[in-house]
Design a protein around this motif. Structure first.
Motif, PDB file in Angstrom:
ATOM      1  N   SER A   1      10.509   3.009  -6.521  1.00  0.00           N
ATOM      2  CA  SER A   1       9.664   2.753  -7.787  1.00  0.00           C
ATOM      3  C   SER A   1      10.361   3.954  -8.993  1.00  0.00           C
ATOM      4  O   SER A   1      11.216   3.281 -10.116  1.00  0.00           O
TER       5      SER A   1
ATOM      6  N   ILE B   1       3.482 -10.353  -3.392  1.00  0.00           N
ATOM      7  CA  ILE B   1       3.746  -8.868  -2.090  1.00  0.00           C
ATOM      8  C   ILE B   1       2.581  -9.533  -0.919  1.00  0.00           C
ATOM      9  O   ILE B   1       3.159  -9.994  -0.144  1.00  0.00           O
TER      10      ILE B   1
ATOM     11  N   THR C   1       2.604  -3.835  -6.756  1.00  0.00           N
ATOM     12  CA  THR C   1       3.033  -3.327  -5.923  1.00  0.00           C
ATOM     13  C   THR C   1       1.679  -1.476  -4.834  1.00  0.00           C
ATOM     14  O   THR C   1       1.735  -1.698  -3.817  1.00  0.00           O
TER      15      THR C   1
ATOM     16  N   HIS D   1      -0.083  -1.915  -1.667  1.00  0.00           N
ATOM     17  CA  HIS D   1      -0.227  -1.153  -0.574  1.00  0.00           C
ATOM     18  C   HIS D   1      -1.439  -0.049  -0.165  1.00  0.00           C
ATOM     19  O   HIS D   1      -1.954   0.571   0.207  1.00  0.00           O
TER      20      HIS D   1
ATOM     21  N   GLU E   1       0.830  -5.330   2.977  1.00  0.00           N
ATOM     22  CA  GLU E   1       1.428  -6.021   3.502  1.00  0.00           C
ATOM     23  C   GLU E   1       1.767  -6.855   3.804  1.00  0.00           C
ATOM     24  O   GLU E   1       1.312  -6.429   5.268  1.00  0.00           O
TER      25      GLU E   1
END
Length: 215
Positions: free
Chosen positions: A14, A161, A204, A208, A213
Protein backbone atom coordinates in the motif's frame (compact mmCIF):
# COMPACT_ATOMS: atom_id res chain seq x y z
CA UNK A 1 2.03 -16.75 6.16
CA UNK A 2 0.43 -15.59 9.41
CA UNK A 3 -2.27 -12.94 9.50
CA UNK A 4 0.16 -10.37 10.91
CA UNK A 5 2.69 -11.07 8.17
CA UNK A 6 -0.06 -10.87 5.59
CA UNK A 7 -1.12 -7.42 6.75
CA UNK A 8 2.47 -6.19 7.00
CA UNK A 9 2.95 -7.25 3.38
CA UNK A 10 -0.28 -5.52 2.45
CA UNK A 11 0.86 -2.36 4.24
CA UNK A 12 4.21 -2.36 2.42
CA UNK A 13 2.47 -2.73 -0.92
CA UNK A 14 0.00 0.00 0.00
CA UNK A 15 2.86 2.38 0.82
CA UNK A 16 4.53 1.61 -2.51
CA UNK A 17 1.28 2.26 -4.38
CA UNK A 18 0.70 5.46 -2.40
CA UNK A 19 4.21 6.68 -3.18
CA UNK A 20 3.72 5.94 -6.88
CA UNK A 21 0.39 7.77 -6.74
CA UNK A 22 2.03 10.84 -5.17
CA UNK A 23 4.66 10.85 -7.91
CA UNK A 24 1.97 10.60 -10.60
CA UNK A 25 -0.07 13.40 -8.98
CA UNK A 26 2.94 15.73 -8.78
CA UNK A 27 3.83 15.01 -12.41
CA UNK A 28 0.28 15.68 -13.57
CA UNK A 29 -0.02 18.80 -11.42
CA UNK A 30 2.92 20.52 -13.11
CA UNK A 31 2.80 19.12 -16.65
CA UNK A 32 -0.56 17.51 -17.46
CA UNK A 33 -3.60 18.82 -15.57
CA UNK A 34 -3.82 22.33 -16.96
CA UNK A 35 -3.13 21.40 -20.57
CA UNK A 36 -5.74 18.63 -20.52
CA UNK A 37 -8.35 20.89 -18.89
CA UNK A 38 -7.82 23.62 -21.50
CA UNK A 39 -7.86 21.03 -24.31
CA UNK A 40 -11.25 19.74 -23.12
CA UNK A 41 -12.58 23.29 -22.90
CA UNK A 42 -11.15 24.58 -26.20
CA UNK A 43 -12.45 21.62 -28.20
CA UNK A 44 -15.75 21.48 -26.28
CA UNK A 45 -15.33 17.83 -25.47
CA UNK A 46 -17.48 18.38 -22.40
CA UNK A 47 -20.43 19.09 -24.69
CA UNK A 48 -20.59 15.43 -25.72
CA UNK A 49 -23.61 14.14 -23.82
CA UNK A 50 -22.45 10.54 -23.51
CA UNK A 51 -19.65 11.68 -21.18
CA UNK A 52 -22.19 13.41 -18.95
CA UNK A 53 -24.33 10.24 -18.80
CA UNK A 54 -21.30 8.19 -17.77
CA UNK A 55 -20.87 10.33 -14.64
CA UNK A 56 -24.32 9.43 -13.28
CA UNK A 57 -23.90 5.77 -12.12
CA UNK A 58 -21.35 6.20 -9.26
CA UNK A 59 -23.49 8.45 -7.01
CA UNK A 60 -26.60 6.44 -7.90
CA UNK A 61 -24.95 3.21 -6.80
CA UNK A 62 -24.00 4.91 -3.54
CA UNK A 63 -27.57 6.16 -3.07
CA UNK A 64 -28.89 2.60 -3.38
CA UNK A 65 -26.15 0.99 -1.29
CA UNK A 66 -27.98 1.47 2.02
CA UNK A 67 -31.07 -0.31 0.68
CA UNK A 68 -28.95 -3.11 -0.76
CA UNK A 69 -27.20 -3.55 2.58
CA UNK A 70 -30.56 -3.69 4.36
CA UNK A 71 -31.88 -6.33 1.98
CA UNK A 72 -28.72 -8.42 2.40
CA UNK A 73 -28.87 -8.19 6.21
CA UNK A 74 -32.48 -9.43 6.13
CA UNK A 75 -31.52 -12.13 3.63
CA UNK A 76 -28.83 -13.41 6.03
CA UNK A 77 -31.54 -14.49 8.50
CA UNK A 78 -32.43 -17.31 6.07
CA UNK A 79 -28.95 -18.77 5.76
CA UNK A 80 -25.35 -18.04 4.83
CA UNK A 81 -24.64 -15.69 1.93
CA UNK A 82 -23.78 -17.02 -1.47
CA UNK A 83 -20.34 -15.76 -2.46
CA UNK A 84 -21.64 -13.09 -4.83
CA UNK A 85 -23.98 -11.81 -2.12
CA UNK A 86 -21.13 -11.44 0.35
CA UNK A 87 -19.04 -9.71 -2.32
CA UNK A 88 -21.92 -7.31 -3.01
CA UNK A 89 -22.22 -6.58 0.72
CA UNK A 90 -18.51 -5.83 1.03
CA UNK A 91 -18.51 -3.78 -2.18
CA UNK A 92 -21.31 -1.52 -0.89
CA UNK A 93 -19.57 -1.00 2.44
CA UNK A 94 -16.28 -0.32 0.64
CA UNK A 95 -17.95 2.30 -1.57
CA UNK A 96 -19.49 4.12 1.42
CA UNK A 97 -16.23 4.09 3.39
CA UNK A 98 -14.24 5.20 0.34
CA UNK A 99 -16.47 8.21 -0.24
CA UNK A 100 -16.33 9.21 3.43
CA UNK A 101 -12.55 8.94 3.32
CA UNK A 102 -12.50 11.04 0.18
CA UNK A 103 -14.57 13.80 1.80
CA UNK A 104 -12.05 14.01 4.65
CA UNK A 105 -9.12 14.22 2.25
CA UNK A 106 -10.95 16.83 0.17
CA UNK A 107 -11.01 19.08 3.22
CA UNK A 108 -7.32 18.43 3.84
CA UNK A 109 -6.13 19.21 0.31
CA UNK A 110 -8.59 21.94 -0.67
CA UNK A 111 -8.16 21.94 -4.44
CA UNK A 112 -10.14 24.15 -6.82
CA UNK A 113 -11.98 22.61 -9.78
CA UNK A 114 -11.01 22.69 -13.46
CA UNK A 115 -14.13 24.61 -14.47
CA UNK A 116 -16.84 26.74 -12.86
CA UNK A 117 -20.09 24.77 -12.55
CA UNK A 118 -22.16 26.07 -9.66
CA UNK A 119 -22.42 29.09 -7.35
CA UNK A 120 -19.57 30.80 -9.24
CA UNK A 121 -17.06 28.38 -7.76
CA UNK A 122 -13.41 29.39 -8.34
CA UNK A 123 -11.76 27.31 -11.05
CA UNK A 124 -8.85 27.16 -13.46
CA UNK A 125 -10.91 28.02 -16.53
CA UNK A 126 -13.53 30.22 -14.88
CA UNK A 127 -11.36 32.44 -12.67
CA UNK A 128 -7.77 31.36 -13.37
CA UNK A 129 -7.49 29.79 -9.90
CA UNK A 130 -5.25 26.74 -9.71
CA UNK A 131 -3.64 24.79 -6.95
CA UNK A 132 -4.10 23.30 -3.52
CA UNK A 133 -5.28 25.32 -0.53
CA UNK A 134 -4.93 22.94 2.43
CA UNK A 135 -7.54 22.82 5.16
CA UNK A 136 -10.03 25.06 3.39
CA UNK A 137 -13.48 23.50 3.59
CA UNK A 138 -16.37 23.81 1.16
CA UNK A 139 -17.73 22.54 -2.14
CA UNK A 140 -15.58 25.03 -4.05
CA UNK A 141 -12.37 23.29 -2.93
CA UNK A 142 -13.30 19.62 -3.22
CA UNK A 143 -11.78 18.56 -6.51
CA UNK A 144 -9.00 16.37 -5.07
CA UNK A 145 -9.27 13.42 -4.86
CA UNK A 146 -12.15 12.62 -7.20
CA UNK A 147 -15.18 11.32 -5.35
CA UNK A 148 -16.57 9.64 -8.45
CA UNK A 149 -13.29 7.79 -9.08
CA UNK A 150 -13.09 6.78 -5.45
CA UNK A 151 -16.63 5.37 -5.55
CA UNK A 152 -16.00 3.53 -8.81
CA UNK A 153 -12.86 1.73 -7.62
CA UNK A 154 -14.16 1.31 -4.08
CA UNK A 155 -17.05 -0.71 -5.48
CA UNK A 156 -15.61 -2.30 -8.62
CA UNK A 157 -12.28 -3.05 -6.95
CA UNK A 158 -13.93 -5.49 -4.56
CA UNK A 159 -15.45 -7.40 -7.47
CA UNK A 160 -12.19 -7.45 -9.42
CA UNK A 161 -10.26 -8.87 -6.47
CA UNK A 162 -12.84 -11.25 -5.02
CA UNK A 163 -14.48 -12.36 -8.28
CA UNK A 164 -11.73 -12.55 -10.94
CA UNK A 165 -14.26 -13.63 -13.55
CA UNK A 166 -15.85 -10.18 -13.29
CA UNK A 167 -12.66 -8.22 -13.99
CA UNK A 168 -13.22 -7.67 -17.69
CA UNK A 169 -16.78 -6.47 -17.12
CA UNK A 170 -15.74 -4.28 -14.18
CA UNK A 171 -12.94 -2.69 -16.19
CA UNK A 172 -15.17 -2.20 -19.23
CA UNK A 173 -17.65 -0.31 -17.05
CA UNK A 174 -15.15 1.56 -14.89
CA UNK A 175 -12.65 2.93 -17.41
CA UNK A 176 -15.18 4.92 -19.51
CA UNK A 177 -16.67 6.42 -16.34
CA UNK A 178 -13.21 7.45 -15.14
CA UNK A 179 -12.36 9.01 -18.50
CA UNK A 180 -15.67 10.87 -18.54
CA UNK A 181 -14.67 12.78 -15.39
CA UNK A 182 -11.78 14.35 -17.27
CA UNK A 183 -13.74 14.67 -20.51
CA UNK A 184 -16.42 16.70 -18.70
CA UNK A 185 -13.79 18.84 -16.93
CA UNK A 186 -15.31 17.75 -13.64
CA UNK A 187 -11.85 16.74 -12.46
CA UNK A 188 -8.18 17.09 -13.31
CA UNK A 189 -6.28 13.97 -14.39
CA UNK A 190 -4.46 13.86 -11.05
CA UNK A 191 -7.79 14.03 -9.17
CA UNK A 192 -8.95 10.90 -10.96
CA UNK A 193 -5.65 9.09 -10.38
CA UNK A 194 -5.73 9.87 -6.65
CA UNK A 195 -9.41 8.96 -6.30
CA UNK A 196 -8.90 5.70 -8.16
CA UNK A 197 -5.93 4.70 -6.01
CA UNK A 198 -7.76 5.62 -2.81
CA UNK A 199 -10.82 3.60 -3.83
CA UNK A 200 -8.69 0.64 -4.90
CA UNK A 201 -6.76 0.62 -1.61
CA UNK A 202 -9.94 0.69 0.44
CA UNK A 203 -11.41 -2.09 -1.70
CA UNK A 204 -8.27 -4.16 -1.18
CA UNK A 205 -8.43 -3.81 2.60
CA UNK A 206 -12.17 -4.50 2.58
CA UNK A 207 -11.59 -7.77 0.72
CA UNK A 208 -8.86 -8.79 3.14
CA UNK A 209 -10.85 -7.90 6.24
CA UNK A 210 -13.83 -9.86 4.90
CA UNK A 211 -11.52 -12.78 3.99
CA UNK A 212 -12.70 -12.80 0.40
CA UNK A 213 -9.28 -13.28 -1.19
CA UNK A 214 -8.93 -15.91 -3.88
CA UNK A 215 -6.61 -18.56 -2.46
Amino acid sequence: MTTNEEYRTLLRRSLIVTGSCILAVVTCYFWVDRSVAFFVYDYQINKIEVFRWLTYPPPEVQNWSALILTILVVRRAWGPFLRWQKVLLVACISLIVADTFRISLGDVFGRYWPQTWTHDNPSLIGTGTYGFHPFQRGDDVGSFPSGHACRILGFAGVWMIAMPGSRVIALALSVPMLLSLVAMNYHFVSDVIAGSVLGALIATYAVHLARLEIQ
